[in-house]
Structure formats: C-alpha cells, structure tokens
Design an enzyme around this catalytic site. Sequence first.
Site, PDB file in Angstrom:
ATOM      1  N   CYS A   1      12.460  22.852 -23.171  1.00 13.48           N
ATOM      2  CA  CYS A   1      11.308  21.936 -23.239  1.00 13.48           C
ATOM      3  C   CYS A   1      10.221  22.263 -22.209  1.00 13.48           C
ATOM      4  O   CYS A   1       9.144  21.668 -22.237  1.00 13.48           O
ATOM      5  CB  CYS A   1      11.768  20.488 -23.083  1.00 13.48           C
ATOM      6  SG  CYS A   1      12.732  19.926 -24.493  1.00 13.48           S
TER       7      CYS A   1
ATOM      8  N   HIS B   1       5.601  15.947 -21.012  1.00 12.89           N
ATOM      9  CA  HIS B   1       6.483  16.277 -22.145  1.00 12.89           C
ATOM     10  C   HIS B   1       7.047  14.982 -22.738  1.00 12.89           C
ATOM     11  O   HIS B   1       7.522  14.107 -22.011  1.00 12.89           O
ATOM     12  CB  HIS B   1       7.617  17.173 -21.632  1.00 12.89           C
ATOM     13  CG  HIS B   1       8.694  17.398 -22.634  1.00 12.89           C
ATOM     14  ND1 HIS B   1       8.455  17.927 -23.884  1.00 12.89           N
ATOM     15  CD2 HIS B   1      10.035  17.163 -22.582  1.00 12.89           C
ATOM     16  CE1 HIS B   1       9.582  18.000 -24.553  1.00 12.89           C
ATOM     17  NE2 HIS B   1      10.560  17.545 -23.795  1.00 12.89           N
TER      18      HIS B   1
ATOM     19  N   ASN C   1      10.410  14.179 -30.088  1.00 12.07           N
ATOM     20  CA  ASN C   1      10.379  15.289 -29.132  1.00 12.07           C
ATOM     21  C   ASN C   1      10.244  16.599 -29.919  1.00 12.07           C
ATOM     22  O   ASN C   1      11.184  17.017 -30.593  1.00 12.07           O
ATOM     23  CB  ASN C   1      11.674  15.272 -28.311  1.00 12.07           C
ATOM     24  CG  ASN C   1      11.745  16.407 -27.299  1.00 12.07           C
ATOM     25  OD1 ASN C   1      10.918  17.313 -27.307  1.00 12.07           O
ATOM     26  ND2 ASN C   1      12.742  16.355 -26.432  1.00 12.07           N
TER      27      ASN C   1
HETATM   28  O1  UT7 Z   1      13.494  17.213 -23.950  1.00 12.36           O
HETATM   29  C1  UT7 Z   1      14.394  17.122 -22.894  1.00 12.36           C
HETATM   30  C2  UT7 Z   1      15.744  16.860 -23.328  1.00 12.36           C
HETATM   31  N1  UT7 Z   1      16.175  15.570 -23.770  1.00 12.36           N
HETATM   32  C3  UT7 Z   1      15.941  14.406 -23.126  1.00 12.36           C
HETATM   33  O2  UT7 Z   1      15.200  14.296 -22.190  1.00 12.36           O
HETATM   34  C4  UT7 Z   1      16.729  13.237 -23.633  1.00 12.36           C
HETATM   35  C5  UT7 Z   1      17.258  12.407 -22.489  1.00 12.36           C
HETATM   36  N2  UT7 Z   1      18.135  11.326 -22.921  1.00 12.36           N
HETATM   37  C6  UT7 Z   1      17.713  10.267 -23.632  1.00 12.36           C
HETATM   38  O3  UT7 Z   1      16.568  10.194 -24.039  1.00 12.36           O
HETATM   39  C7  UT7 Z   1      18.661   9.129 -23.824  1.00 12.36           C
HETATM   40  O4  UT7 Z   1      19.803   9.333 -23.034  1.00 12.36           O
HETATM   41  C8  UT7 Z   1      19.106   8.911 -25.301  1.00 12.36           C
HETATM   42  C9  UT7 Z   1      17.928   8.435 -26.133  1.00 12.36           C
HETATM   43  C10 UT7 Z   1      19.687  10.184 -25.894  1.00 12.36           C
HETATM   44  C11 UT7 Z   1      20.172   7.837 -25.352  1.00 12.36           C
HETATM   45  O5  UT7 Z   1      19.682   6.643 -24.760  1.00 12.36           O
HETATM   46  P1  UT7 Z   1      20.499   5.900 -23.614  1.00 12.36           P
HETATM   47  O6  UT7 Z   1      19.701   4.725 -23.248  1.00 12.36           O
HETATM   48  O7  UT7 Z   1      20.825   6.893 -22.551  1.00 12.36           O
HETATM   49  O8  UT7 Z   1      21.783   5.449 -24.406  1.00 12.36           O
HETATM   50  P2  UT7 Z   1      23.307   5.610 -23.983  1.00 12.36           P
HETATM   51  O9  UT7 Z   1      23.780   6.964 -24.371  1.00 12.36           O
HETATM   52  O10 UT7 Z   1      23.476   5.149 -22.578  1.00 12.36           O
HETATM   53  O11 UT7 Z   1      23.971   4.537 -24.930  1.00 12.36           O
HETATM   54  C12 UT7 Z   1      23.729   3.107 -24.782  1.00 12.36           C
HETATM   55  C13 UT7 Z   1      24.374   2.396 -25.941  1.00 12.36           C
HETATM   56  C14 UT7 Z   1      25.833   2.784 -26.168  1.00 12.36           C
HETATM   57  O12 UT7 Z   1      26.503   1.679 -26.683  1.00 12.36           O
HETATM   58  P3  UT7 Z   1      27.416   0.752 -25.716  1.00 12.36           P
HETATM   59  O13 UT7 Z   1      28.438   1.683 -25.156  1.00 12.36           O
HETATM   60  O14 UT7 Z   1      26.479   0.229 -24.655  1.00 12.36           O
HETATM   61  O15 UT7 Z   1      27.943  -0.292 -26.638  1.00 12.36           O
HETATM   62  C15 UT7 Z   1      25.736   3.845 -27.243  1.00 12.36           C
HETATM   63  O16 UT7 Z   1      26.935   3.955 -27.989  1.00 12.36           O
HETATM   64  O17 UT7 Z   1      23.693   2.725 -27.156  1.00 12.36           O
HETATM   65  C16 UT7 Z   1      24.603   3.322 -28.088  1.00 12.36           C
HETATM   66  N3  UT7 Z   1      23.875   4.368 -28.796  1.00 12.36           N
HETATM   67  C17 UT7 Z   1      23.188   4.164 -29.910  1.00 12.36           C
HETATM   68  N4  UT7 Z   1      22.977   3.058 -30.661  1.00 12.36           N
HETATM   69  C18 UT7 Z   1      22.191   3.178 -31.743  1.00 12.36           C
HETATM   70  C19 UT7 Z   1      23.741   5.681 -28.428  1.00 12.36           C
HETATM   71  N5  UT7 Z   1      22.965   6.326 -29.316  1.00 12.36           N
HETATM   72  C20 UT7 Z   1      22.600   5.410 -30.241  1.00 12.36           C
HETATM   73  C21 UT7 Z   1      21.808   5.464 -31.405  1.00 12.36           C
HETATM   74  N6  UT7 Z   1      21.620   4.328 -32.116  1.00 12.36           N
HETATM   75  N7  UT7 Z   1      21.185   6.605 -31.806  1.00 12.36           N
END
Ligand code: UT7
Length: 331
Positions: free
Chosen positions: A116, A256, A286
């Site tokens: 990225c 970004h 993204n």
């Molecule tokens: O370009 C550079 C590279 N990439 C990035 O910069 C991405 C960086 N990371 C992120 O943007 C975020 O970590 C994500 C968008 C991928 C995920 O968001 P998050 O706020 O970190 O979610 P999490 O993984 O901490 O999950 C929170 C909750 C979990 O449920 P519980 O355990 O709290 O019940 C997950 O199971 O959200 C759940 N969850 C989802 N729910 C609905 C995780 N992914 C999803 C989803 N839809 N797609």
Amino acid sequence: MSKVTAAITAVGKYVPDYVLTNKELETLVDTNDEWIVARTGIKERRILKDKDKGTSFLAIKAAEDLITKKDLDPKQIDLVIVATATPDMQAASTAAYVATKIGAVNAFSFDLESACSSFLYGVSVASQYIETGRYKKVLLIGADKNSSMIDYADRATCIIFGDGGGAVLFEQNIEGNGFQDEYLRTDGSGRQFLQVPAGGSLMPATKETVKNRLHYAKQDGQTVFKNAVFNMADVCEKILDKNNLKNDDIAWLVAHQANKRIVEATARRMKLDASKVMLNIQNYGNTTSATIPLLFADYEKQLKKGDDLVIAAFGGGFSWGAIYFKWAYNS
Ligand code: UT7
C-alpha cells in the site's frame, strides 16, 4: 537560478463500472452494511469483472484520462512508473506494457512494488528524477486489481478491497512548489501480518497452495490496524516537526484509504480539522496503490496552488511514510 522542484502538473483516474455494495457482500459472507460502514467507512467498491483484463487495463485508462485532460503528447513522456501490488504477471513488467499502449514510445518504464506504500514511494522516486534534471516528464501511475487476490469467502479482507487506478504527471517547477521533504520507513518483521503467502519465489504455486487458498491476501486485521494507526500518525507528526509546520499550515491530509478510522486517528494526532482530510474510501474501499492518486483526482478542483499537503501511507511489509508536498496549480 531558482531551485528546481518536482511538481504534479496533471492527474487522471479510472475506476471500473461494476459497483460491489455492502449489501451484495452480505450475500457472500457473514457481515452487514452497518458493521462495514461503522468499522471501515466503506459503502461500496469498484470491481474489474472482465476476466481478460488485469491491472494494466486500470493503469492505461487512468493514464489516458490524464493525457486527454492535459492534452499531452505521450511521446514527450520520459519515464512511466507503475506502482502496483498486483502486476499483470510475474517476470514481465506491467509498466512496459502500459507505456507502449499509451503511446509513450520514447519512455522507459518500470514497476514499483511496496504494497500500500507503492504510490507514496513512487512520489519519492519520480521527484528525484525530476529534481536532478535527468528527465522532464515522469508519469507515475498507481493501479491495483485487488479483486484478483481477494478471497470472497474471507470477511476479514473482502469487505475492504476494491480495484482502481490513478495517474499523476511530474514536471519541473521553479516556484518552489511540489516535493519538499519525506520521512519513509519499513519494518520487515511485519510481513507475517499482511501477505499473499503463495505464488512468489518463496512458495511457488502447487496443487496444495491452491487447495489451501494461499494465493489470496491474508491479514491479521487488528495487528495491521494498530501498527497503521501508530506509525502513520508518527511519521506525519515527524514530517511536520522536521519542517517547522503547525497543523494550521496544512491545507490537506492526503492519506492512504485503508480504513476511515486509521485516517481519522492520524488527523486527530495532527490536530487537523476534518474539513482538511481527503476521504473517498466510502466510494472505492482500499485500492492499494491507487488510493492517493484517486484522492488527487477527486479533490483536484478543491486544491489550490501553494497548498501544503501531507501525503501518507501504511501497508504490507510493513512499509509506511509521509511526504510534505506543495500543490502547484489551480484547475
Ligand atoms: O492497506 C493497509 C492494509 N490494511 C489495513 O490497514 C487494514 C487494517 N485493519 C482493519 O481495517 C480492521 O482491523 C478490519 C476492518 C479488518 C477489522 O475491523 P476491527 O475493528 O479490527 O474488527 P475485529 O477484527 O477486532 O473484530 C471485531 C468484531 C469481532 O466480533 P466479536 O469477537 O467482537 O464478537 C469480529 O468477529 O467484529 C467481527 N467481525 C465482523 N463482523 C461483521 C470481523 N469482521 C467482520 C465483518 N463483518 N466483516
């Protein structure tokens, strides 16, 4: 004689027609529109559906948009850089194909890959070729067909990424606008957290790699998120300090677009008002190397000659950085 700086003098963009909405993603994985918007800011993304088209198609279209808008003779272009994490193929330069297709017959060309951060690093490279006087016109394109490496059964990645391309032209400037300073970093210990494991020289394709879905992008979202928030904000603060800039001096943060919350956290650390933060993640998700040039294209009319910009990115590797840049024209 005035110092020669490297300025952006034109921009172009292309996104495919197909719109992949959060609603459609709800039919593919266990997710929902409210969660995606709240956690990422993304409402929809564009997908290049044509099976016979790769990243070069996005790059060519973005470059052609720039060439038309600028009324540029492509024969005058000296160098074409394609910043991409999804080249058309291994061991054949995507940039060479793009340069030939757009009629840049007098240019040489190469791909630049740093996930990225590819486009950000491309700004550094292109600027040096201009500042040294070696070349007069450098076309930097950021393009990625992310859908080619996304597993649409993996909700940790498929909700985030989209396809697109953007292009900028670098030329000499003697008014002091353009590239000013940079603070660029990498940390290879982060590569386990964001990668496409197979298909490279480390793990070539086999039946097992395909069966185990190892040709798709994998990420530990939370770890990437924490590193992105800390590091992007850190380099933005450093580039301000290094150049004795206050938050009021900055007209725009051009960051970004990986997650709206990452961009907002960076802006908060810089004490920047939301009105100075470019955002289009809601429309494209993204797009990896294309996010920054797509911002330039979408905000071109609002940019004013002399505007002080901080351009920043964070991505796989890990790789990240910030560039202090002055906009050079009114459109
Ligand atoms: O370009 C550079 C590279 N990439 C990035 O910069 C991405 C960086 N990371 C992120 O943007 C975020 O970590 C994500 C968008 C991928 C995920 O968001 P998050 O706020 O970190 O979610 P999490 O993984 O901490 O999950 C929170 C909750 C979990 O449920 P519980 O355990 O709290 O019940 C997950 O199971 O959200 C759940 N969850 C989802 N729910 C609905 C995780 N992914 C999803 C989803 N839809 N797609």
